[in-house]
Enzyme design. Structure first.
Site, mmCIF file in Angstrom:
data_model
loop_
_atom_site.group_PDB
_atom_site.id
_atom_site.type_symbol
_atom_site.label_atom_id
_atom_site.label_comp_id
_atom_site.label_asym_id
_atom_site.label_seq_id
_atom_site.Cartn_x
_atom_site.Cartn_y
_atom_site.Cartn_z
ATOM 1 N N LYS A 181 -17.663 -0.801 5.978
ATOM 2 C CA LYS A 181 -18.125 -1.763 4.976
ATOM 3 C C LYS A 181 -19.635 -1.713 4.794
ATOM 4 O O LYS A 181 -20.145 -1.859 3.669
ATOM 5 C CB LYS A 181 -17.679 -3.172 5.375
ATOM 6 C CG LYS A 181 -17.852 -4.195 4.251
ATOM 7 C CD LYS A 181 -17.148 -5.501 4.575
ATOM 8 C CE LYS A 181 -17.235 -6.473 3.399
ATOM 9 N NZ LYS A 181 -16.532 -7.753 3.682
ATOM 10 N N MET B 245 24.486 8.689 1.680
ATOM 11 C CA MET B 245 24.379 9.927 2.439
ATOM 12 C C MET B 245 24.626 9.683 3.921
ATOM 13 O O MET B 245 25.223 10.533 4.616
ATOM 14 C CB MET B 245 23.009 10.578 2.213
ATOM 15 C CG MET B 245 22.938 12.019 2.681
ATOM 16 S SD MET B 245 24.064 13.126 1.800
ATOM 17 C CE MET B 245 23.106 13.510 0.339
ATOM 18 N N PHE C 75 -11.501 -7.278 13.724
ATOM 19 C CA PHE C 75 -10.431 -7.755 12.844
ATOM 20 C C PHE C 75 -10.086 -6.686 11.812
ATOM 21 O O PHE C 75 -10.961 -6.160 11.139
ATOM 22 C CB PHE C 75 -10.865 -9.045 12.145
ATOM 23 C CG PHE C 75 -9.854 -9.567 11.166
ATOM 24 C CD1 PHE C 75 -8.626 -10.031 11.598
ATOM 25 C CD2 PHE C 75 -10.119 -9.571 9.804
ATOM 26 C CE1 PHE C 75 -7.675 -10.498 10.697
ATOM 27 C CE2 PHE C 75 -9.184 -10.040 8.895
ATOM 28 C CZ PHE C 75 -7.955 -10.504 9.347
ATOM 29 N N GLN C 76 -8.824 -6.369 11.725
ATOM 30 C CA GLN C 76 -8.287 -5.340 10.823
ATOM 31 C C GLN C 76 -8.942 -3.979 11.046
ATOM 32 O O GLN C 76 -9.145 -3.198 10.108
ATOM 33 C CB GLN C 76 -8.411 -5.769 9.358
ATOM 34 C CG GLN C 76 -7.474 -6.923 8.994
ATOM 35 C CD GLN C 76 -7.346 -7.171 7.510
ATOM 36 O OE1 GLN C 76 -8.270 -6.921 6.749
ATOM 37 N NE2 GLN C 76 -6.190 -7.668 7.082
ATOM 38 N N GLU D 142 0.806 -1.221 0.000
ATOM 39 C CA GLU D 142 0.000 0.000 0.000
ATOM 40 C C GLU D 142 0.842 1.275 0.000
ATOM 41 O O GLU D 142 0.417 2.302 -0.532
ATOM 42 C CB GLU D 142 -0.955 0.002 1.205
ATOM 43 C CG GLU D 142 -2.076 -1.018 1.111
ATOM 44 C CD GLU D 142 -1.695 -2.378 1.698
ATOM 45 O OE1 GLU D 142 -2.576 -3.259 1.786
ATOM 46 O OE2 GLU D 142 -0.502 -2.558 2.089
#
Length: 585
Positions: free
Chosen positions: A168, A486, A118-119, A56
């Site tokens: 949802k 760097m 969940f999630q 993502e």
């Protein structure tokens, strides 16, 4: 009644319809349980293309590359919980660099919010500091208007990322679709016209300044092509020198006669000394970040400072200015040009002639000079050859973050805006590769090159699968020094050359890695083979992983050490003192 029923649709269908209504052609995303209704709606249409990423974070960076190279808002779709938290780095990157994004995240059903389902994650809470604005939509009837507001907020004023969190059950439920033209967006109307008295005062300063400089930033590019054109006209007509931040490269052409190059920590000698010694600084769409200012107390100490910015909160935030002008750069420049022309196109010709004579003396230092080699590829030389062999093509450049990023800014020239995509404010390693895919999706026939270091590039290497699946012929030009370059350079500067975890002992065979994903892999280590290898990369009709083995301990100069003013730069000639730490004394 029939007309009213025609406006009824599910929340998931509203998302797709709103994207169509806003002209969205591409969305980058990764499915999960909490966004399956939206994915089902995407499946049942053919107007919007979905790009399946592998992570993502990469989805957001792809959307950033798409947005930065087109001027349109980028769109992404992620699921709840880890999908949303994985997007946080990209959202913060976009916020720092003012990139317009509209991101949709799934959420557990409304009746489960707060139960640690969940999630589940508090996505609105987590993303509040890294978005321009965000929304949790609990009513399907309000969803369409919220989406229209999101596009308005993301693209109006100072652009930035916004996020809409979608439970949802809201996606499944039916509701009434609000058309964009009837959506309420008038509560956010940023000021775009600058105060005419202030603009007139700016013109008066332009007429009399003896040592002026234009200091330009990403705001010029965000304002659109008109802003860049107006700025070029004003710069060329006045004969004033112009410099730019990392994010502003391309707004004024690198081949332009008034161009000083980039300024800042790794900016050019002449640009930094002009900023330090000017008597009039005109800041157009830049934010005085610390990579530019050096030690604030000594920043451009004797100049009258003008700051033009659409974001009022950026003015006087870091550097106090004498003339603030809140407004869109294009509008302010348009008014300034009209007033300046009407007043007789006056400038201080005598002062300007002396100022340019001084600048030409500074240019003689040749601050980008380096000692080349016929035995090992110097990274600067690799970018010089890349520039020479690609500059006349339809080219877009992205970068990762590190030494290679600064060398790319120094050695690659940009003649137009929206051709240079890099992570400026956040400095996100792993940005460049997915961003290059987003750029390539937007410009399928262009040459898109990501200038990378091997360490940065490995952070999102999984997107090789995305490039293969969607046939994006991106070129990954890796300057491989087997170091976190760097970090190693700063360890030389501050930590006595103690290279604590700044090298890589287990790098992959990049050619074999490329071939395993169906790419072309090229490896080059001899300077005499470099041009042929670059041409092979350019001419290959597909994605290329170019492993350019370069000098391992090359340092990036010029460099303003942290906490020093602009007139205390380290040059390549200072390398011995630099490596011993004496340069800090």
């Amino acid at each position: 009644m029939e007309k009213d029923m025609a406006r009824q649709m599910t929340g998931a269908e509203m998302v797709v319809q709103a994207l169509k209504d806003h002209g969205v052609e591409v969305i980058f995303g990764y499915p999960g349980g909490a966004v399956l209704p939206i994915y089902d709606a995407i499946f049942q249409q053919n107007e919007i293309k979905h790009i399946l990423v592998r992570h993502e974070q990469a989805a957001i960076h792809m959307a950033e590359g798409y947005a930065r190279s087109t001027g349109k808002p980028g769109c992404a779709l992620v699921t709840s919980g880890p999908g949303a938290t994985n997007a946080v780095t990209g959202l913060t990157d976009a916020l720092m660099d003012s990139i317009p994004l509209v991101v949709f995240s799934g959420q557990v059903p409304t009746f489960m919010i707060g139960t640690d389902g969940f999630q589940e994650a508090d996505t609105v809470g987590i993303t509040r500091p890294c978005t321009k604005h965000n929304w949790l939509v609990k009513d399907t009837d309000k969803l369409a208007e919220t989406i229209h507001q999101a596009f308005h907020v993301a693209t109006s004023g100072r652009p930035g990322p916004v996020l809409i969190d979608l439970p949802k059950d809201v996606q499944f439920a039916n509701g009434r679709y609000t058309e964009p033209k009837t959506a309420r967006v008038d509560h956010y109307q940023p000021k775009v016209k600058g105060d005419i008295e202030a603009v007139t005062k700016l013109v008066e300063l332009i007429e009399t300044a003896a040592k002026p400089v234009f200091y330009t930033g990403g705001g010029v590019i965000n304002s659109g092509t008109a802003a860049s054109q107006l700025m070029r006209e004003l710069v060329d007509a006045t004969g004033f020198p112009i410099t730019s931040t990392l994010m502003g490269l391309g707004a004024y052409p690198a081949s332009g006669k008034n161009w000083l190059g980039m300024l800042g920590m790794h900016g050019l000698y002449e640009a930094n000394l002009a900023m330090h010694g000017c008597d009039l600084m005109i800041n157009l769409g830049a934010r005085f970040d610390d990579r530019i200012t050096g030690r604030i107390a000594d920043f451009s100490p004797k100049s009258t400072k003008v700051h033009v910015d659409i974001d009022a909160s950026s003015i006087n935030k870091i550097i106090p200015v004498d003339l603030p002008i809140v407004g869109d750069v294009a509008h302010v420049l348009e008014d300034a040009l009209k007033i300046w022309k009407a007043r007789g196109r006056k400038v201080n010709k005598e002062g300007l002639a002396k100022w340019w004579a001084q600048i030409e003396e500074w240019k003689k230092v040749r601050c980008l000079a380096f000692t080349n080699s016929d035995k090992v590829i110097k990274p600067q030389y690799a970018l010089q050859r890349l520039e020479a062999l690609t500059k006349d093509r339809d080219r877009y450049i992205t970068t990762e973050v590190g030494q290679h990023q600064m060398w790319a800014a120094q050695f690659l020239g940009f003649e137009a805006p929206n051709r240079w995509m890099t992570s400026g404010g956040l400095g996100t390693m792993g940005y460049g590769f997915p961003a290059s895919i987003g750029v390539q999706i937007a410009h399928p026939d262009a040459l898109v090159i990501n200038v990378a270091g091997e360490a940065s590039w490995l952070m999102n290497m999984q997107e090789m699968g995305t490039a293969t699946q969607f046939c994006t012929p991106v070129k990954q030009f890796i300057l491989n020094n087997e170091r976190l370059g760097m970090v190693r350079q700063w360890q030389d500067l501050l930590h006595g050359g103690r290279y604590s975890h700044s090298w890589s002992d287990s790098l992959p065979d990049f050619v074999k890695l490329a071939e395993s994903f169906g790419w072309k892999g090229i490896s080059v280590s001899d300077p005499k083979d470099l041009d042929d290898a670059i041409m092979e990369m350019i001419n290959y009709d597909g994605p290329v992983l170019f492993d350019c083995l370069v000098e391992k301990h090359e340092n990036c100069f010029p460099m303003i050490p942290s906490g020093k003013p602009h007139n205390e730069m380290l040059l390549a000639a200072d390398a011995a003192a630099f490596s011993s730490g004496a340069a800090l004394v």
